[in-house]
Scaffold this motif. Structure first.
Motif, PDB file in Angstrom:
ATOM      1  N   THR A 174       0.948  -1.018   0.008  1.00  0.00           N
ATOM      2  CA  THR A 174       0.134  -0.010  -0.057  1.00  0.00           C
ATOM      3  C   THR A 174       0.898   1.353  -0.138  1.00  0.00           C
ATOM      4  O   THR A 174       1.659   1.338   0.978  1.00  0.00           O
ATOM      5  CB  THR A 174      -0.837   0.042   1.262  1.00  0.00           C
ATOM      6  N   PRO A 175       0.758   1.995  -1.177  1.00  0.00           N
ATOM      7  CA  PRO A 175       0.187   1.870  -2.232  1.00  0.00           C
ATOM      8  C   PRO A 175       0.551   0.824  -3.170  1.00  0.00           C
ATOM      9  O   PRO A 175       1.888   0.379  -2.888  1.00  0.00           O
ATOM     10  CB  PRO A 175       0.284   3.397  -3.036  1.00  0.00           C
ATOM     11  N   LEU A 233      -3.167   0.333  -8.843  1.00  0.00           N
ATOM     12  CA  LEU A 233      -2.919   1.720  -9.581  1.00  0.00           C
ATOM     13  C   LEU A 233      -3.496   1.430 -11.128  1.00  0.00           C
ATOM     14  O   LEU A 233      -4.205   1.795 -11.762  1.00  0.00           O
ATOM     15  CB  LEU A 233      -1.596   2.243  -9.571  1.00  0.00           C
TER      16      LEU A 233
END
Length: 210
Positions: free
Chosen positions: A17-18, A23
């Motif tokens: 995370t991220p 994404l």
């Protein structure tokens, strides 16, 4: 009468995370949303983060019973009009978490469902995992996999502006367009006629000699 929104589910097997996997899934979902909107339809997007379901998936593999969160995720996937399935590439294949999730789904649940497959990795050398691992997996599940699979290596995220090498946006748009086309043209599910059940006594009577 306005058509109901199409249901699109993104299955992301990213662990951090991220996550670049998440994404990529988000970019693909947004591109599908735009492509479907061009045809006058809307899309409701739900993201299933497998990292949050890892314990439930392991327990399901052992006990055969899903926890509440996993059951809801499976219901979302099987009830969707289309899927975007994204995994990081480990050892030249999909991640174990990704495979385990689809192992707990009934083999017939994705039959005929449009699926866009995608993956992320540190090097472009692993891009063929989409063709030798993910595509056969969803072919086995009898899903309809769009022709364009999207792989994003580390270098794809920092575009240099070179039209010959910065191809990720082009691949995302092409794959999204293919999935959108399937979503808007896919016929509604039809109800299968139920076979008449013949009572056991009647079956026995039919076997007796005249």
């Amino acid at each position: 009468m306005t058509a109901a929104p199409l249901k699109l589910v993104v299955v992301s097997a990213g662990l951090s995370t991220p996550s670049s996997t998440r994404l990529l899934g988000d970019r693909l979902a947004e591109a599908v949303r735009r492509a479907v909107a061009d045809g006058g339809r809307t899309v409701d997007v739900r993201v299933v983060e497998l990292r949050d379901l890892a314990v439930d998936i392991a327990n399901n593999m052992v006990t055969g019973f899903p926890g509440r969160a996993l059951a809801e995720a499976v219901a979302a996937v099987t009830g969707a009009d289309g899927l975007i399935a994204v995994t990081p590439v480990f050892s030249a294949s999909y991640s174990g978490l990704f495979k385990s999730f689809f192992d707990v789904i009934d083999n017939d649940a994705l039959s005929g469902k449009p699926v866009l497959i995608a993956a992320t990795g540190g090097t472009a050398r692993h891009s063929l995992a989409l063709e030798h691992a993910l595509r056969p997996l969803f072919a086995f599940l009898r899903a309809v996999v769009v022709p364009t699979a999207v792989y994003a290596a580390s270098e794809d995220w920092g575009g240099s502006g070179d039209a010959l090498t910065d191809t990720l946006p082009t691949r995302v748009a092409r794959a999204a367009g293919e999935l959108a086309a399937l979503l808007v043209t896919r016929p509604s599910a039809t109800v299968t006629a139920v076979d008449t059940v013949v009572p056991f006594e009647q079956q026995l009577a039919a076997l007796r000699p005249e």
